[in-house]
Design an enzyme around this catalytic site. Structure first.
Site, PDB file in Angstrom:
ATOM      1  CB  SER A  78       3.664   5.925   2.129  1.00 46.13           C
ATOM      2  OG  SER A  78       2.876   6.171   3.273  1.00 46.13           O
TER       3      SER A  78
ATOM      4  CG  ASN B  52      -3.970  18.419   0.672  1.00 47.83           C
ATOM      5  OD1 ASN B  52      -4.555  19.051   1.544  1.00 47.83           O
ATOM      6  ND2 ASN B  52      -3.201  19.009  -0.233  1.00 47.83           N
TER       7      ASN B  52
ATOM      8  CG  HIS C 136       1.521   3.578  -8.079  1.00 46.07           C
ATOM      9  ND1 HIS C 136       0.457   3.926  -8.881  1.00 46.07           N
ATOM     10  CD2 HIS C 136       1.762   4.648  -7.281  1.00 46.07           C
ATOM     11  CE1 HIS C 136       0.065   5.157  -8.575  1.00 46.07           C
ATOM     12  NE2 HIS C 136       0.840   5.612  -7.614  1.00 46.07           N
TER      13      HIS C 136
ATOM     14  N   GLY D 249      -1.530  10.152   8.905  1.00 47.40           N
ATOM     15  CA  GLY D 249      -1.167  11.216   7.981  1.00 47.40           C
ATOM     16  C   GLY D 249      -2.401  12.062   7.724  1.00 47.40           C
ATOM     17  CB  ALA D 250      -3.892  14.770   9.565  1.00 47.92           C
TER      18      ALA D 250
END
Length: 315
Positions: free
Chosen positions: A122, A13, A178, A10-11
């Site tokens: 994720s 932010n 979370h 995952g590129a």
């Protein structure tokens, strides 16, 4: 000494900023990976970071790619892949979509880096890390979720802002899922060794805890077009460092708890020793009756989330 190989899937932010932090700290060589539809975007970000290396003085090699072959035999893999919630999309839509993405990523990791420690970022985090474990079939200590470091950092930042002290002097611990059900542990929160309860009223402390719980949403509301990435990426980097340097850091992570805390086979935020083998030990704290009650509510919320995810995936 051979450098560690760190793959960030995952590129966007969070992923690109994590690559930035990891490179600047010279934690290893980095592979920045995204889906083929992004075309050359990961290559562009990797090249930009490489061009920063003479200025910042780091020698990490950074590769941008859309091929999992480039990630083969990674030591640590950070998974930030997934979609954010969009207008008109229900929580279940996000849950089902990201579970499918994480499942696909997990299959690729299993095939190309069977010995890696996997850090899942994720969302919804607690369900996604559970799905990653299921898909990879890795040992539970080799799959861990990043949330506790971020949540605790937000808590520490807000306490430092309130008290006018250095963030370095604040030690804190948050447990549970979370999100809205995270559980602060006041007995593990101190400022320069002084219990925080001696410095703040219970009412003000509760207000800071509430702000911590909605810390991500507060940033989303301010940015308007995105979500937090500096602090989440920094939190990932701290975990990567603990693993590749075998630092044995005691930090809160989403770890697989079986008999620990009576959880019974689910991922939930707990204090862990994080080192070269992933989650090397889960620390079981003596919780007060109120903390136990709140922690159990958080665990129940995680179990419900996982059950919903499993139902959506099997539909």
């Amino acid at each position: 000494m051979k450098r560690a190989k760190i793959t960030i899937i995952g590129a966007g932010n969070v992923g690109a900023t994590c690559a930035h932090w990891c490179a600047a700290a010279e934690l290893g060589d980095i592979v920045l990976l995204d889906i083929p539809a992004t075309e050359d975007m990961p290559k562009g970000k990797a090249l930009d970071l490489m061009q920063a290396s003479p200025i910042m003085g780091f020698d990490s090699n950074i590769v941008g790619t859309t091929s999992y072959e480039d990630s083969r035999d990674s030591d640590v893999i950070v998974v930030t892949a997934g979609i954010p919630r969009k207008p008109g999309m229900s929580r279940d839509d996000l849950l089902a979509t990201n579970a499918k993405i994480v499942s696909s990523v997990g299959e690729q990791i299993k095939a190309t880096s069977p010995n890696a420690v996997v850090i899942v970022v994720s969302n919804p985090l607690d369900a996604m890390v559970q799905q990653m474990l299921k898909v990879t079939g890795f040992a539970p200590n080799k799959v861990v979720g990043q949330a506790g470091v971020l949540d605790t950092a937000r808590y520490r930042a807000f306490l430092a802002m309130e008290l006018g002290v250095s963030v370095e002097d604040i030690s804190a611990m948050l447990m549970g899922g979370h999100g809205d059900t995270m559980v602060p542990i006041p007995s593990c929160t101190s400022v320069g060794g002084i219990p925080v309860t001696q410095l703040l009223s219970q009412q003000r402390l509760d207000e800071i805890v509430d702000r911590t719980r909605t810390g991500g949403a507060e940033i989303v509301s301010l940015l308007k077009t995105g979500s937090a990435y500096y602090a989440p990426a920094a939190a990932c980097t701290q975990m990567v460092e603990a693993i590749v340097k075998d630092k044995k850091r005691l930090i809160p992570c989403a770890a697989y708890c079986d008999t620990q805390y009576g959880v019974g086979g689910f991922y939930v935020g707990v204090p862990c020793i994080l080192g070269n083998d992933g989650v090397e030990k889960i620390i079981e704290l003596e919780l007060t009756s109120e903390e136990k009650t709140n922690f159990q509510k958080s665990v129940d919320a995680v179990k419900s989330l996982v059950a919903t995810m499993d139902g959506l995936l099997s539909a």
